[in-house]
Write a protein that holds these residues in place. Structure first.
Motif, PDB file in Angstrom:
ATOM      1  N   TRP A 171       0.978  -1.341  -0.117  1.00 54.16           N
ATOM      2  CA  TRP A 171      -0.085   0.073   0.289  1.00 54.16           C
ATOM      3  C   TRP A 171       0.741   1.167  -0.110  1.00 54.16           C
ATOM      4  O   TRP A 171       0.486   2.512  -0.550  1.00 54.16           O
ATOM      5  N   VAL A 172       2.064   1.176   0.703  1.00 50.40           N
ATOM      6  CA  VAL A 172       2.972   2.236   0.761  1.00 50.40           C
ATOM      7  C   VAL A 172       3.358   2.589  -1.014  1.00 50.40           C
ATOM      8  O   VAL A 172       3.497   3.546  -1.519  1.00 50.40           O
ATOM      9  N   PHE A 173       3.676   1.424  -1.561  1.00 47.71           N
ATOM     10  CA  PHE A 173       3.971   1.236  -3.261  1.00 47.71           C
ATOM     11  C   PHE A 173       2.957   1.950  -3.825  1.00 47.71           C
ATOM     12  O   PHE A 173       3.015   2.796  -4.778  1.00 47.71           O
ATOM     13  N   VAL A 174       1.610   1.629  -3.579  1.00 45.56           N
ATOM     14  CA  VAL A 174       0.554   2.003  -4.278  1.00 45.56           C
ATOM     15  C   VAL A 174       0.510   3.686  -3.912  1.00 45.56           C
ATOM     16  O   VAL A 174       0.155   4.372  -5.205  1.00 45.56           O
ATOM     17  N   ALA A 175       0.437   4.007  -2.751  1.00 45.28           N
ATOM     18  CA  ALA A 175       0.285   5.574  -2.491  1.00 45.28           C
ATOM     19  C   ALA A 175       1.506   6.328  -3.215  1.00 45.28           C
ATOM     20  O   ALA A 175       1.263   7.299  -3.684  1.00 45.28           O
ATOM     21  N   ALA A 176       2.806   5.661  -3.181  1.00 47.70           N
ATOM     22  CA  ALA A 176       3.732   6.210  -4.133  1.00 47.70           C
ATOM     23  C   ALA A 176       3.393   6.614  -5.291  1.00 47.70           C
ATOM     24  O   ALA A 176       3.740   7.489  -6.028  1.00 47.70           O
ATOM     25  N   GLY A 177       2.845   5.553  -5.989  1.00 48.87           N
ATOM     26  CA  GLY A 177       2.601   5.608  -7.295  1.00 48.87           C
ATOM     27  C   GLY A 177       1.367   6.763  -7.767  1.00 48.87           C
ATOM     28  O   GLY A 177       1.334   7.510  -8.547  1.00 48.87           O
ATOM     29  N   VAL A 178       0.528   6.708  -6.813  1.00 49.17           N
ATOM     30  CA  VAL A 178      -0.681   7.940  -7.126  1.00 49.17           C
ATOM     31  C   VAL A 178       0.247   9.260  -6.594  1.00 49.17           C
ATOM     32  O   VAL A 178      -0.315  10.148  -7.388  1.00 49.17           O
ATOM     33  N   SER A 179       0.973   9.331  -5.729  1.00 49.51           N
ATOM     34  CA  SER A 179       1.617  10.576  -5.489  1.00 49.51           C
ATOM     35  C   SER A 179       2.506  10.875  -6.467  1.00 49.51           C
ATOM     36  O   SER A 179       2.687  11.981  -7.032  1.00 49.51           O
ATOM     37  N   ASP A 180       2.995  10.163  -7.539  1.00 53.36           N
ATOM     38  CA  ASP A 180       3.714  10.172  -8.465  1.00 53.36           C
ATOM     39  C   ASP A 180       2.988  10.866  -9.734  1.00 53.36           C
ATOM     40  O   ASP A 180       3.275  12.049 -10.361  1.00 53.36           O
ATOM     41  N   GLY A 181       1.610  10.349  -9.812  1.00 51.31           N
ATOM     42  CA  GLY A 181       0.927  11.036 -10.917  1.00 51.31           C
ATOM     43  C   GLY A 181       0.433  12.419 -10.197  1.00 51.31           C
ATOM     44  O   GLY A 181       0.122  13.135 -11.173  1.00 51.31           O
ATOM     45  N   LEU A 182      -0.051  12.600  -9.033  1.00 50.81           N
ATOM     46  CA  LEU A 182      -0.494  13.607  -8.492  1.00 50.81           C
ATOM     47  C   LEU A 182       0.552  14.801  -8.756  1.00 50.81           C
ATOM     48  O   LEU A 182       0.084  16.102  -9.015  1.00 50.81           O
ATOM     49  N   ASP A 183       1.636  14.551  -8.159  1.00 50.23           N
ATOM     50  CA  ASP A 183       2.792  15.641  -8.239  1.00 50.23           C
ATOM     51  C   ASP A 183       2.958  16.132  -9.832  1.00 50.23           C
ATOM     52  O   ASP A 183       3.153  17.202  -9.946  1.00 50.23           O
ATOM     53  N   GLY A 184       2.893  15.185 -10.587  1.00 52.97           N
ATOM     54  CA  GLY A 184       3.062  15.593 -12.173  1.00 52.97           C
ATOM     55  C   GLY A 184       1.960  16.407 -12.672  1.00 52.97           C
ATOM     56  O   GLY A 184       2.057  17.253 -13.194  1.00 52.97           O
ATOM     57  N   PHE A 185       0.790  15.788 -12.230  1.00 51.78           N
ATOM     58  CA  PHE A 185      -0.624  16.614 -12.660  1.00 51.78           C
ATOM     59  C   PHE A 185      -0.544  17.935 -12.343  1.00 51.78           C
ATOM     60  O   PHE A 185      -0.701  18.940 -12.819  1.00 51.78           O
ATOM     61  N   ILE A 186      -0.143  18.185 -10.854  1.00 51.38           N
ATOM     62  CA  ILE A 186      -0.205  19.548 -10.124  1.00 51.38           C
ATOM     63  C   ILE A 186       0.730  20.478 -10.828  1.00 51.38           C
ATOM     64  O   ILE A 186       0.631  21.425 -11.291  1.00 51.38           O
ATOM     65  N   ALA A 187       2.135  19.886 -11.213  1.00 55.24           N
ATOM     66  CA  ALA A 187       3.325  20.778 -11.798  1.00 55.24           C
ATOM     67  C   ALA A 187       2.764  21.055 -13.131  1.00 55.24           C
ATOM     68  O   ALA A 187       3.145  22.358 -13.554  1.00 55.24           O
ATOM     69  N   LYS A 188       2.353  20.241 -14.000  1.00 54.37           N
ATOM     70  CA  LYS A 188       1.950  20.618 -15.339  1.00 54.37           C
ATOM     71  C   LYS A 188       0.605  21.446 -15.581  1.00 54.37           C
ATOM     72  O   LYS A 188       0.670  22.602 -16.189  1.00 54.37           O
ATOM     73  N   HIS A 189      -0.493  21.161 -14.608  1.00 57.26           N
ATOM     74  CA  HIS A 189      -1.676  21.993 -14.744  1.00 57.26           C
ATOM     75  C   HIS A 189      -1.617  23.102 -14.060  1.00 57.26           C
ATOM     76  O   HIS A 189      -2.576  24.243 -14.352  1.00 57.26           O
ATOM     77  N   TYR A 190      -0.836  23.270 -13.263  1.00 62.55           N
ATOM     78  CA  TYR A 190      -0.682  24.695 -12.295  1.00 62.55           C
ATOM     79  C   TYR A 190       0.559  25.286 -12.403  1.00 62.55           C
ATOM     80  O   TYR A 190       0.677  26.314 -11.677  1.00 62.55           O
ATOM     81  N   HIS A 191       1.354  24.939 -13.556  1.00 63.80           N
ATOM     82  CA  HIS A 191       2.459  25.810 -13.793  1.00 63.80           C
ATOM     83  C   HIS A 191       3.571  25.683 -12.710  1.00 63.80           C
ATOM     84  O   HIS A 191       4.019  26.841 -12.554  1.00 63.80           O
ATOM     85  N   GLN A 192       3.662  24.591 -12.015  1.00 56.49           N
ATOM     86  CA  GLN A 192       4.465  24.536 -10.926  1.00 56.49           C
ATOM     87  C   GLN A 192       5.763  23.752 -11.327  1.00 56.49           C
ATOM     88  O   GLN A 192       6.359  23.226 -10.266  1.00 56.49           O
ATOM     89  N   GLU A 193       6.010  23.337 -12.487  1.00 56.72           N
ATOM     90  CA  GLU A 193       7.412  22.816 -12.776  1.00 56.72           C
ATOM     91  C   GLU A 193       8.617  23.561 -12.654  1.00 56.72           C
ATOM     92  O   GLU A 193       8.735  24.696 -12.483  1.00 56.72           O
ATOM     93  N   THR A 194       9.328  22.774 -11.803  1.00 57.44           N
ATOM     94  CA  THR A 194      10.673  23.529 -11.373  1.00 57.44           C
ATOM     95  C   THR A 194      12.002  22.429 -11.805  1.00 57.44           C
ATOM     96  O   THR A 194      11.970  21.291 -12.111  1.00 57.44           O
ATOM     97  N   GLU A 195      13.057  23.192 -11.876  1.00 59.59           N
ATOM     98  CA  GLU A 195      14.316  22.364 -12.191  1.00 59.59           C
ATOM     99  C   GLU A 195      14.670  21.219 -10.971  1.00 59.59           C
ATOM    100  O   GLU A 195      15.136  20.063 -11.345  1.00 59.59           O
ATOM    101  N   LEU A 196      14.323  21.712  -9.888  1.00 59.65           N
ATOM    102  CA  LEU A 196      14.533  20.741  -8.683  1.00 59.65           C
ATOM    103  C   LEU A 196      13.629  19.545  -8.881  1.00 59.65           C
ATOM    104  O   LEU A 196      13.850  18.402  -8.783  1.00 59.65           O
ATOM    105  N   GLY A 197      12.408  19.730  -9.296  1.00 60.11           N
ATOM    106  CA  GLY A 197      11.450  18.806  -9.610  1.00 60.11           C
ATOM    107  C   GLY A 197      11.973  17.756 -10.638  1.00 60.11           C
ATOM    108  O   GLY A 197      11.463  16.674 -10.632  1.00 60.11           O
ATOM    109  N   ARG A 198      12.537  18.360 -11.768  1.00 62.22           N
ATOM    110  CA  ARG A 198      12.767  17.517 -12.795  1.00 62.22           C
ATOM    111  C   ARG A 198      13.721  16.542 -12.607  1.00 62.22           C
ATOM    112  O   ARG A 198      14.110  15.524 -12.989  1.00 62.22           O
TER     113      ARG A 198
END
Length: 190
Positions: free
Chosen positions: A32-59
């Motif tokens: 379940w930690v692995f599943v949560a990590a997978g969900v968080s991976d999609g979530l952070d990418g979605f937020i970064a792209k859709h809310y223009h919060q992409e950063t060099e650090l994030g890359r």
């Protein structure tokens, strides 16, 4: 430090937790930690792209967190003898080779810029699926033995092909003349 990067850091901090849970044979929690990590991976990418919060650090952080989690799961399951040790060695060695090659190219003032190859994307997908199946099998006693065996060989084949492809790209890059300082035009992008 924005929200997507904080989510990524949380995923990175989950790595020791997953190792600990696997060491204790708490596969249900590790799954379940692995599943949560997978969900968080999609979530952070979605937020970064859709809310223009992409950063060099994030890359840099995002793939680092993903790879650290996968490697931790493979090493943990390998130590517990739940997956073949030779597969763990192959997966970790491929990643160590890529990091070493990129580092060496920088040290030689001939940096190579790695872009994921198609075979690498297939390899990562297969590694994720295998980790999920192995953890799920252990957590829920699913008895997916033949599927696990098939995934072992698929991950092994894609790991080898991906490692070879990156090696060939790196060799080709290192055989070219380094670009002049400030001139990115002469650098190959892998």
């Amino acid at each position: 430090m924005n929200l997507p990067n904080l989510i990524t850091v949380a995923r990175l901090l989950a790595v020791p937790l997953v190792v600990y849970l696997i060491a204790l044979h708490e596969y249900w929690f590790a799954f379940w930690v692995f599943v949560a990590a997978g969900v968080s991976d999609g979530l952070d990418g979605f937020i970064a792209k859709h809310y223009h919060q992409e950063t060099e650090l994030g890359r840099y952080l995002d793939p680092l967190a993903d790879k650290a989690l996968l490697v931790a799961i493979y090493v943990g399951l390998g130590v517990q003898e739940e997956i073949p040790l030779w597969l763990v060695i192959a997966v970790v060695s491929r990643d160590a080779f890529i990091v070493s090659a990129v580092t060496l190219s920088y040290m030689l003032s001939h940096p190579v810029h790695i872009r994921p190859l198609m075979v690498s994307k297939a390899n990562t997908t297969a590694q994720i699926v295998f980790a999920a199946v192995a953890l799920g099998d252990l957590a829920f006693t699913l008895d997916v033995g033949q599927l696990r065996d098939l995934l072992v060989f698929l991950v092994a084949a894609l790991t080898g092909l991906s490692g070879l492809a990156y090696f060939l790209v790196w060799i080709q890059h290192m055989a070219t003349e380094p670009a002049e300082p400030g001139d990115r035009g002469g650098q190959d992008e892998a």
